[in-house]
Write a protein that holds these residues in place. Sequence first.
Motif, PDB file in Angstrom:
ATOM      1  N   SER A   2       0.839  -1.191   0.000  1.00 52.99           N
ATOM      2  CA  SER A   2       0.000   0.000   0.000  1.00 52.99           C
ATOM      3  C   SER A   2       0.883   1.253   0.000  1.00 52.99           C
ATOM      4  O   SER A   2       1.820   1.352   0.789  1.00 52.99           O
ATOM      5  CB  SER A   2      -0.895  -0.012   1.245  1.00 52.99           C
ATOM      6  N   VAL A   3       0.587   2.152  -0.901  1.00 52.40           N
ATOM      7  CA  VAL A   3       1.352   3.388  -1.008  1.00 52.40           C
ATOM      8  C   VAL A   3       0.571   4.479  -0.292  1.00 52.40           C
ATOM      9  O   VAL A   3      -0.584   4.728  -0.611  1.00 52.40           O
ATOM     10  CB  VAL A   3       1.565   3.764  -2.490  1.00 52.40           C
ATOM     11  N   THR A   4       1.206   5.110   0.685  1.00 52.48           N
ATOM     12  CA  THR A   4       0.528   6.170   1.429  1.00 52.48           C
ATOM     13  C   THR A   4       1.003   7.540   0.951  1.00 52.48           C
ATOM     14  O   THR A   4       2.138   7.692   0.487  1.00 52.48           O
ATOM     15  CB  THR A   4       0.803   6.066   2.943  1.00 52.48           C
ATOM     16  N   VAL A   8       4.884   8.977   0.072  1.00 53.95           N
ATOM     17  CA  VAL A   8       5.207   9.629  -1.196  1.00 53.95           C
ATOM     18  C   VAL A   8       5.711  11.056  -0.943  1.00 53.95           C
ATOM     19  O   VAL A   8       6.710  11.476  -1.527  1.00 53.95           O
ATOM     20  CB  VAL A   8       3.974   9.647  -2.142  1.00 53.95           C
ATOM     21  N   GLU A  52      10.506   3.622  -7.409  1.00 52.96           N
ATOM     22  CA  GLU A  52       9.912   3.295  -6.104  1.00 52.96           C
ATOM     23  C   GLU A  52       8.469   2.815  -6.196  1.00 52.96           C
ATOM     24  O   GLU A  52       8.053   1.939  -5.446  1.00 52.96           O
ATOM     25  CB  GLU A  52       9.966   4.523  -5.173  1.00 52.96           C
ATOM     26  N   TYR A  53       7.688   3.432  -7.106  1.00 55.42           N
ATOM     27  CA  TYR A  53       6.246   3.165  -7.126  1.00 55.42           C
ATOM     28  C   TYR A  53       5.730   2.615  -8.447  1.00 55.42           C
ATOM     29  O   TYR A  53       4.546   2.302  -8.564  1.00 55.42           O
ATOM     30  CB  TYR A  53       5.471   4.447  -6.771  1.00 55.42           C
ATOM     31  N   VAL A  75      -0.226   8.207  -5.633  1.00 60.87           N
ATOM     32  CA  VAL A  75      -0.949   7.248  -4.781  1.00 60.87           C
ATOM     33  C   VAL A  75      -2.057   6.576  -5.589  1.00 60.87           C
ATOM     34  O   VAL A  75      -2.233   5.344  -5.533  1.00 60.87           O
ATOM     35  CB  VAL A  75      -1.517   7.948  -3.523  1.00 60.87           C
ATOM     36  N   ALA A  78      -0.470   4.228  -8.257  1.00 64.57           N
ATOM     37  CA  ALA A  78       0.217   3.081  -7.651  1.00 64.57           C
ATOM     38  C   ALA A  78      -0.798   2.052  -7.152  1.00 64.57           C
ATOM     39  O   ALA A  78      -0.497   0.862  -7.105  1.00 64.57           O
ATOM     40  CB  ALA A  78       1.112   3.553  -6.505  1.00 64.57           C
TER      41      ALA A  78
END
Length: 80
Positions: A2-4, A8, A52-53, A75, A78
């Motif tokens: 999970s990308v927060t 970011v 990274e994402y 976000v 991603a």
Amino acid sequence: MSVTAEAVLDLIRVELVESGVEEETISPDAKFDDLDIDSLDAAELMATIKREYGVTIPRPELAGVTVDQLVARIVEQAAS
């Protein structure tokens, strides 16, 4: 994974500071046009975001974009 938004934002802040941007000028409503980064710094930021994402943001799309808008877009992309 999970990308927060917080993660970011932290990544963007670190990259901008390493590019010579004064940390106190990096706010959610700061526009990239006003942060005094050159095209190489912008390209490096986009490369880091992709690494990274897995999100690709074309560099010209930073014009007029705020830090917060970029974070939201990363976000969102991603997660999909």
